[in-house]
Design a protein around this motif. Structure first.
Motif, PDB file in Angstrom:
ATOM      1  N   UNK A   1       0.835  -1.199   0.000  1.00 37.21           N
ATOM      2  CA  UNK A   1       0.000   0.000   0.000  1.00 37.21           C
ATOM      3  C   UNK A   1       0.874   1.256   0.000  1.00 37.21           C
ATOM      4  N   UNK A   2       1.961   1.206   0.772  1.00 43.00           N
ATOM      5  CA  UNK A   2       2.876   2.335   0.835  1.00 43.00           C
ATOM      6  C   UNK A   2       3.534   2.579  -0.531  1.00 43.00           C
ATOM      7  N   UNK A   3       3.930   1.509  -1.217  1.00 48.02           N
ATOM      8  CA  UNK A   3       4.537   1.654  -2.540  1.00 48.02           C
ATOM      9  C   UNK A   3       3.533   2.243  -3.531  1.00 48.02           C
ATOM     10  N   UNK A   4       2.282   1.789  -3.450  1.00 49.61           N
ATOM     11  CA  UNK A   4       1.247   2.336  -4.331  1.00 49.61           C
ATOM     12  C   UNK A   4       1.056   3.826  -4.083  1.00 49.61           C
ATOM     13  N   UNK A   5       1.031   4.198  -2.815  1.00 50.89           N
ATOM     14  CA  UNK A   5       0.846   5.610  -2.481  1.00 50.89           C
ATOM     15  C   UNK A   5       2.051   6.439  -2.910  1.00 50.89           C
ATOM     16  N   UNK A   6       3.246   5.876  -2.775  1.00 50.06           N
ATOM     17  CA  UNK A   6       4.445   6.584  -3.221  1.00 50.06           C
ATOM     18  C   UNK A   6       4.413   6.781  -4.732  1.00 50.06           C
ATOM     19  N   UNK A   7       3.963   5.750  -5.465  1.00 50.51           N
ATOM     20  CA  UNK A   7       3.847   5.866  -6.919  1.00 50.51           C
ATOM     21  C   UNK A   7       2.818   6.937  -7.282  1.00 50.51           C
ATOM     22  N   UNK A   8       1.739   6.952  -6.547  1.00 48.39           N
ATOM     23  CA  UNK A   8       0.695   7.958  -6.796  1.00 48.39           C
ATOM     24  C   UNK A   8       1.238   9.360  -6.510  1.00 48.39           C
ATOM     25  N   UNK A   9       1.997   9.498  -5.427  1.00 45.20           N
ATOM     26  CA  UNK A   9       2.596  10.790  -5.088  1.00 45.20           C
ATOM     27  C   UNK A   9       3.551  11.234  -6.190  1.00 45.20           C
ATOM     28  N   UNK A  10       4.357  10.309  -6.687  1.00 44.58           N
ATOM     29  CA  UNK A  10       5.295  10.623  -7.763  1.00 44.58           C
ATOM     30  C   UNK A  10       4.538  11.076  -9.005  1.00 44.58           C
ATOM     31  N   UNK A  11       3.469  10.353  -9.319  1.00 48.10           N
ATOM     32  CA  UNK A  11       2.650  10.703 -10.481  1.00 48.10           C
ATOM     33  C   UNK A  11       2.042  12.104 -10.304  1.00 48.10           C
ATOM     34  N   UNK A  12       1.531  12.397  -9.113  1.00 47.89           N
ATOM     35  CA  UNK A  12       0.944  13.705  -8.861  1.00 47.89           C
ATOM     36  C   UNK A  12       2.004  14.813  -8.907  1.00 47.89           C
ATOM     37  N   UNK A  13       3.211  14.502  -8.413  1.00 48.32           N
ATOM     38  CA  UNK A  13       4.296  15.492  -8.474  1.00 48.32           C
ATOM     39  C   UNK A  13       4.661  15.794  -9.926  1.00 48.32           C
ATOM     40  N   UNK A  14       4.692  14.741 -10.769  1.00 49.28           N
ATOM     41  CA  UNK A  14       4.985  14.936 -12.190  1.00 49.28           C
ATOM     42  C   UNK A  14       3.893  15.771 -12.849  1.00 49.28           C
ATOM     43  N   UNK A  15       2.649  15.482 -12.497  1.00 48.65           N
ATOM     44  CA  UNK A  15       1.528  16.256 -13.038  1.00 48.65           C
ATOM     45  C   UNK A  15       1.648  17.711 -12.624  1.00 48.65           C
ATOM     46  N   UNK A  16       1.990  17.934 -11.357  1.00 47.66           N
ATOM     47  CA  UNK A  16       2.138  19.290 -10.839  1.00 47.66           C
ATOM     48  C   UNK A  16       3.259  20.022 -11.579  1.00 47.66           C
ATOM     49  N   UNK A  17       4.377  19.348 -11.778  1.00 47.67           N
ATOM     50  CA  UNK A  17       5.502  19.961 -12.494  1.00 47.67           C
ATOM     51  C   UNK A  17       5.093  20.310 -13.925  1.00 47.67           C
ATOM     52  N   UNK A  18       4.365  19.399 -14.562  1.00 50.35           N
ATOM     53  CA  UNK A  18       3.895  19.649 -15.922  1.00 50.35           C
ATOM     54  C   UNK A  18       2.943  20.835 -15.952  1.00 50.35           C
ATOM     55  N   UNK A  19       2.057  20.898 -14.975  1.00 49.35           N
ATOM     56  CA  UNK A  19       1.107  22.019 -14.901  1.00 49.35           C
ATOM     57  C   UNK A  19       1.839  23.332 -14.668  1.00 49.35           C
ATOM     58  N   UNK A  20       2.841  23.302 -13.804  1.00 50.67           N
ATOM     59  CA  UNK A  20       3.617  24.516 -13.549  1.00 50.67           C
ATOM     60  C   UNK A  20       4.361  24.970 -14.806  1.00 50.67           C
ATOM     61  N   UNK A  21       4.889  24.002 -15.562  1.00 49.79           N
ATOM     62  CA  UNK A  21       5.594  24.334 -16.795  1.00 49.79           C
ATOM     63  C   UNK A  21       4.617  24.943 -17.802  1.00 49.79           C
ATOM     64  N   UNK A  22       3.448  24.323 -17.935  1.00 47.22           N
ATOM     65  CA  UNK A  22       2.425  24.843 -18.849  1.00 47.22           C
ATOM     66  C   UNK A  22       1.991  26.234 -18.418  1.00 47.22           C
ATOM     67  N   UNK A  23       1.836  26.402 -17.115  1.00 45.18           N
ATOM     68  CA  UNK A  23       1.442  27.702 -16.579  1.00 45.18           C
ATOM     69  C   UNK A  23       2.494  28.759 -16.907  1.00 45.18           C
TER      70      UNK A  23
END
Length: 193
Positions: free
Chosen positions: A80-102
């Protein structure tokens, strides 16, 4: 009073009052005394339970089962912890992409604002130049203005004539040929409506 003296207690009540309650009291007092003396009662109880044949196998079985269950829980929690870490990584990548687009959109907005400002300045300059042109035709002799405007493109001539003062306009139209004067008068009337 007679009711109280004749009242008989049930056998279960006698057992509870005479055996169970004093036994619990004695056990509690013994536990406090041994703890105060520095004896770990629970560890001693486990050691004693291992010496008894039937209890030792029961305790070991329970221990093995509980260890197995704990290991399973640990495995599930790690997954469960690994899944959540993967989800966090995915969300961080999304955030970085959104910031770049912004950032890109902000830069594009700034560029468009600069272009709008430049176009506004050009428009103001064209308006100023056009007003100077209109003033030139107003100060020019009506005969020269009429001949120049007659040879000019119709739309441009109408635009200039529409912005000339009415006094200068009447003098210029007076100096034009009747056909040209009628044509420009009609075009001016159409543009004003």
């Amino acid at each position: 009073m007679e009711e109280m003296t004749n009242k008989r207690y049930r056998p279960l009540q006698v057992v509870v009052f005479l055996i169970v309650i004093p036994l619990l009291f004695a056990t509690t007092v013994a536990l406090f005394v041994m703890t105060a003396a520095g004896v770990n009662v629970f560890e001693s109880g486990k050691e004693w339970a291992h010496k008894v044949p039937f209890l030792s196998s029961t305790i070991e079985g329970e221990t093995k089962d509980s260890i197995t269950k704990l290991n399973e829980q640990i495995f599930e929690l790690e997954a469960e912890m690994k899944n959540k870490e993967a989800k966090i990584t995915q969300l961080e990548e999304k955030l970085a992409s959104s910031e770049k687009t912004n950032s890109e959109l902000k830069a594009e907005k700034e560029q468009l604002m600069q272009q709008m400002e430049e176009l506004h300045q050009i428009q103001e300059e064209n308006k100023r130049a056009f007003n100077e042109l209109v003033q030139t035709y107003e100060t020019m002799s009506p005969k020269n203005a009429a001949s120049i405007l007659s040879n000019m493109e119709e739309q441009q001539a109408v635009k200039i004539l529409a912005n000339i003062s009415t006094e200068a306009l009447s003098k210029i139209l007076e100096k034009m040929s009747p056909e040209d004067a009628a044509k420009y008068t009609e075009l001016l009337a159409t543009n004003n409506h």
